[in-house]
Write an enzyme that holds these catalytic residues in place. Structure first.
Site, mmCIF file in Angstrom:
data_model
loop_
_atom_site.group_PDB
_atom_site.id
_atom_site.type_symbol
_atom_site.label_atom_id
_atom_site.label_comp_id
_atom_site.label_asym_id
_atom_site.label_seq_id
_atom_site.Cartn_x
_atom_site.Cartn_y
_atom_site.Cartn_z
ATOM 1 N N CYS A 71 0.730 -1.304 0.027
ATOM 2 C CA CYS A 71 0.058 0.053 0.071
ATOM 3 C C CYS A 71 0.762 1.327 -0.111
ATOM 4 C CB CYS A 71 -1.085 -0.070 1.063
ATOM 5 S SG CYS A 71 -2.260 1.233 0.949
ATOM 6 N N HIS A 74 -3.871 -5.319 0.711
ATOM 7 C CA HIS A 74 -3.309 -5.681 2.120
ATOM 8 C C HIS A 74 -3.454 -6.982 2.696
ATOM 9 C CE1 HIS A 74 -2.486 -1.393 3.904
ATOM 10 N NE2 HIS A 74 -3.448 -0.921 3.003
ATOM 11 N N GLU A 126 -2.078 -8.463 4.543
ATOM 12 C CA GLU A 126 -2.044 -8.654 6.310
ATOM 13 C C GLU A 126 -3.425 -8.137 6.900
ATOM 14 O OE1 GLU A 126 -1.044 -4.325 5.730
ATOM 15 O OE2 GLU A 126 -1.172 -5.945 4.350
#
Length: 237
Positions: A94, A172, A174
């Site tokens: 990002c 993302h 994560e």
């Protein structure tokens, strides 16, 4: 192999205790893959002394724009260019994806159609990959050295690779759905249109391919690299 996590921002304080900060999310994502981690809060001007303090660098997301006037951005760009020149591998997610592109000659701007929020589908060279996203900014002009390896209709430069020096992703891997829900509650009000948040919530709950990106990150960091600097890296193995 030691991975230095360059923390370019922090998760919302309301979520940090239960869901973790950005560095701990990546440690979870990449757990069990033979890495150990050192974290540097570069947003707070905590920088490594040398690009070879780790075998690879991972640049996190941030609430900031890479084109904004923040004290940590110029030295972070200098660090990126130094690591790139030394061929120390970098992964950017990002904001990390965007700042690497900007540091190496690309351009980042707000998308005229607004935000990508929640589960998004990407084409990784013919492999469909669904990941959570949270961004309005994106790379609108990639550096000459960058090759597109993933895109979708909203985000042309969704993932880039710079030979064996950098691998970057706009989405993302994560972020799980619980974290997206937390962002909706604590960061979206007055910023992201309500209809878009409703659509994001409607898409949540299905499978995400975060593990596929973790596999790609692992393979990228562990790829053989035949250059002299490899042998001198502290904590590289």
């Amino acid at each position: 192999m030691r991975i230095g996590i360059l923390k370019c921002g922090q998760s919302p304080e309301e979520l940090r205790g239960e869901l973790g900060d950005y560095d701990t999310m990546f440690e979870r994502l990449l757990a069990g893959r033979g890495f150990d981690f050192a974290s540097y809060h570069v947003e707070n001007m905590q920088f490594p002394q040398d690009v070879r303090e780790a075998g690879g660098w991972l640049l996190t997301g941030s609430r900031h724009g890479v084109y904004e006037d923040h004290a940590f951005i110029p030295p972070l760009e200098d660090f990126i260019r130094a690591a790139y020149a030394a061929r120390v591998p970098m992964v950017g997610i990002c904001f990390g994806h965007q700042i690497i592109a900007q540091a190496l000659g690309g351009q980042v701007a707000k998308h005229p159609e607004g935000w990508a929020v929640g589960p998004q589908d990407y084409d990784f060279g013919g492999e469909p990959v669904r990941l959570n996203a949270w961004h309005q900014d994106q790379v609108i002009r990639r550096p000459e050295a960058a090759e597109i390896i993933a895109s979708n209709p909203f985000c042309e430069n969704a993932a880039l690779v710079y030979d064996d020096r950098a691998f970057t992703v706009q989405a993302h891997p994560e972020f799980d759905d619980a974290f997206i829900e937390g962002l909706i509650e604590h960061r979206a009000r007055g910023t992201v249109p309500g209809a878009l948040l409703d659509r994001a919530r409607a898409r949540m709950g299905g499978p995400l391919q975060s593990g596929s990106i973790a596999d790609r990150i692992e393979a990228f960091f562990k790829a053989p690299r035949s250059f002299a600097a490899q042998a001198t890296r502290q904590g590289a193995a």
